[in-house]
Design a protein around this motif. Structure first.
Motif, short mmCIF file in Angstrom:
data_model
loop_
_atom_site.label_atom_id
_atom_site.label_comp_id
_atom_site.label_asym_id
_atom_site.label_seq_id
_atom_site.Cartn_x
_atom_site.Cartn_y
_atom_site.Cartn_z
N MET A 1 -35.36 -38.89 9.00
CA MET A 1 -34.51 -40.08 8.88
C MET A 1 -34.03 -40.51 10.26
SD MET A 1 -32.20 -39.95 5.46
CE MET A 1 -31.01 -38.81 6.14
N ILE A 2 -33.84 -41.80 10.40
CA ILE A 2 -33.45 -42.38 11.69
C ILE A 2 -31.95 -42.64 11.73
CG2 ILE A 2 -33.76 -44.35 13.24
CD1 ILE A 2 -36.53 -44.73 12.00
N LEU A 3 -31.33 -42.14 12.79
CA LEU A 3 -29.91 -42.35 13.03
C LEU A 3 -29.72 -43.34 14.17
CD1 LEU A 3 -26.82 -41.52 12.91
CD2 LEU A 3 -27.43 -39.74 14.60
N ALA A 4 -28.77 -44.25 14.01
CA ALA A 4 -28.34 -45.13 15.10
C ALA A 4 -26.82 -45.22 15.03
CB ALA A 4 -28.96 -46.51 14.98
N ALA A 5 -26.21 -45.59 16.13
CA ALA A 5 -24.75 -45.65 16.17
C ALA A 5 -24.30 -46.74 17.13
CB ALA A 5 -24.17 -44.30 16.60
N ASN A 6 -23.10 -47.21 16.91
CA ASN A 6 -22.52 -48.24 17.78
C ASN A 6 -21.04 -48.32 17.49
OD1 ASN A 6 -24.10 -50.62 19.46
ND2 ASN A 6 -21.98 -51.15 18.99
N GLN A 7 -20.29 -48.75 18.47
CA GLN A 7 -18.87 -49.03 18.22
C GLN A 7 -18.77 -50.21 17.25
OE1 GLN A 7 -17.28 -49.65 22.15
NE2 GLN A 7 -17.07 -47.48 22.55
N PRO A 8 -17.75 -50.23 16.41
CA PRO A 8 -17.59 -51.33 15.45
C PRO A 8 -17.06 -52.59 16.13
CG PRO A 8 -15.78 -49.78 15.24
CD PRO A 8 -16.72 -49.19 16.25
N ASN A 18 -29.98 -55.86 14.56
CA ASN A 18 -31.39 -55.55 14.71
C ASN A 18 -31.60 -54.03 14.72
OD1 ASN A 18 -34.24 -56.31 15.39
ND2 ASN A 18 -33.73 -55.27 17.31
N LYS A 19 -30.76 -53.33 15.46
CA LYS A 19 -30.84 -51.86 15.49
C LYS A 19 -30.49 -51.27 14.13
CE LYS A 19 -27.76 -49.60 17.95
NZ LYS A 19 -27.05 -48.97 19.10
N MET A 20 -29.44 -51.78 13.52
CA MET A 20 -29.03 -51.28 12.22
C MET A 20 -30.15 -51.42 11.18
SD MET A 20 -25.88 -52.60 9.81
CE MET A 20 -24.56 -52.07 10.91
N SER A 21 -30.88 -52.53 11.23
CA SER A 21 -31.92 -52.79 10.25
C SER A 21 -33.08 -51.81 10.37
CB SER A 21 -32.43 -54.23 10.37
OG SER A 21 -33.17 -54.40 11.58
N ARG A 22 -33.17 -51.11 11.50
CA ARG A 22 -34.25 -50.15 11.73
C ARG A 22 -33.81 -48.71 11.53
NH1 ARG A 22 -35.48 -54.78 13.78
NH2 ARG A 22 -37.58 -55.33 14.48
N ALA A 23 -32.59 -48.50 11.08
CA ALA A 23 -32.05 -47.16 10.89
C ALA A 23 -31.89 -46.83 9.41
CB ALA A 23 -30.70 -47.04 11.60
N ASP A 24 -31.92 -45.53 9.12
CA ASP A 24 -31.59 -45.07 7.77
C ASP A 24 -30.10 -44.79 7.65
OD1 ASP A 24 -34.35 -44.83 6.66
OD2 ASP A 24 -34.57 -43.38 8.28
N VAL A 25 -29.51 -44.29 8.74
CA VAL A 25 -28.08 -44.02 8.80
C VAL A 25 -27.54 -44.70 10.05
CG1 VAL A 25 -26.29 -42.26 8.98
CG2 VAL A 25 -28.35 -41.79 7.64
N PHE A 26 -26.46 -45.45 9.88
CA PHE A 26 -25.85 -46.14 11.01
C PHE A 26 -24.37 -45.76 11.05
CE2 PHE A 26 -24.04 -49.53 13.54
CZ PHE A 26 -25.05 -49.84 14.46
N VAL A 27 -23.96 -45.15 12.17
CA VAL A 27 -22.59 -44.67 12.30
C VAL A 27 -21.78 -45.62 13.17
CG1 VAL A 27 -21.14 -42.80 13.17
CG2 VAL A 27 -23.27 -42.27 11.99
N LEU A 28 -20.67 -46.08 12.63
CA LEU A 28 -19.73 -46.89 13.38
C LEU A 28 -18.76 -45.93 14.08
CD1 LEU A 28 -19.01 -49.63 10.69
CD2 LEU A 28 -20.39 -49.89 12.76
#
Length: 230
Positions: A1-8, A18-28
């Motif tokens: 699974m693909i993880l991505a993260a970014n500040q909210p 765009n990054k979120m759409s390519r992730a399975d899990v996105f952490v704010l």
């Protein structure tokens, strides 16, 4: 699974989704330190004079080192009307503004907005996720109770969420090395900035604007198509 993260961020830019759409899990990442002059409390939009800012006033004096999750508004009763009027002034004639106007008008003019910056940002991010039909699992880092910083934070978040790949912006390539991730049992994927150009009002194209500029000008279907092709 693909993880991505970014500040909210507040009304984040196109590359955020765009990054979120390519992730399975996105952490704010809401439990990291709040930084002034970033995109946590402000967003760039297009105006007749060029790129402009929508900025939410927050309480920062005497609160050095506060987490994003703890940031509160300063004179929070007044900024909402200003932001709504600014959107109306600059996007009334955009092709798809009316598709979203009811939501934003109610959001900004109702009395339901609370004092926390995070609550506003998450609510707006959630609206865009719903409209663009992004299927990533969205988590707040504060709910994961990870005590780490930098790359150790990434490794522990990946372990806590069961992810084996970390998707990062390519601008961090000099900081993130593949070998370090492999040693931790993780794959590192670097995502270049999306090459998304679209019709904008008021002259020449300006990159890096809030997602609302794309939504108001291209609509939901057009936005999804452009992001998929990037």
């Amino acid at each position: 699974m693909i993880l991505a993260a970014n500040q909210p961020c507040y009304l984040p830019a196109v590359d955020f989704f765009n990054k979120m759409s390519r992730a399975d899990v996105f952490v704010l990442a809401d439990d990291v330190q709040y930084s002034t002059n970033a995109f946590i409390n402000r967003a760039r939009i297009k105006t007749a004079q060029g790129a402009g800012w929508l900025t939410m006033p927050v309480r920062s004096r005497g609160r050095s080192g506060q987490r994003i999750a703890d940031v509160e508004f300063d004179v929070w009763q007044t900024w909402r009307v200003k932001h709504w009027r600014t959107l109306v002034t600059n996007y009334t004639y955009a092709g798809y503004f009316e598709d979203h106007a009811d939501f934003f008008e109610k959001f900004y003019l109702s009395g339901s907005i609370r004092q926390k910056l995070l609550e506003v940002n998450v609510a707006l991010i959630s609206y865009v996720i719903d409209r663009l039909q992004i299927h990533a699992r969205i988590l707040l880092s504060s709910d994961l109770h990870i005590k780490a910083e930098g790359k150790d934070w990434i490794y522990k978040i990946a372990s806590a969420t069961g992810c084996d790949t970390y998707l990062a912006d390519s601008r961090f390539a000099s900081y993130l090395t593949t070998d370090e991730f492999v040693e931790r049992g993780l794959r590192l994927d670097l995502l270049p900035p999306p090459d998304i150009r679209y019709y904008q009002q008021f002259g020449d194209f300006v990159p890096g604007l809030s997602i609302v500029d794309l939504l108001f000008n291209e609509g939901v279907n057009g936005s999804r198509t452009l992001m998929a092709k990037s």
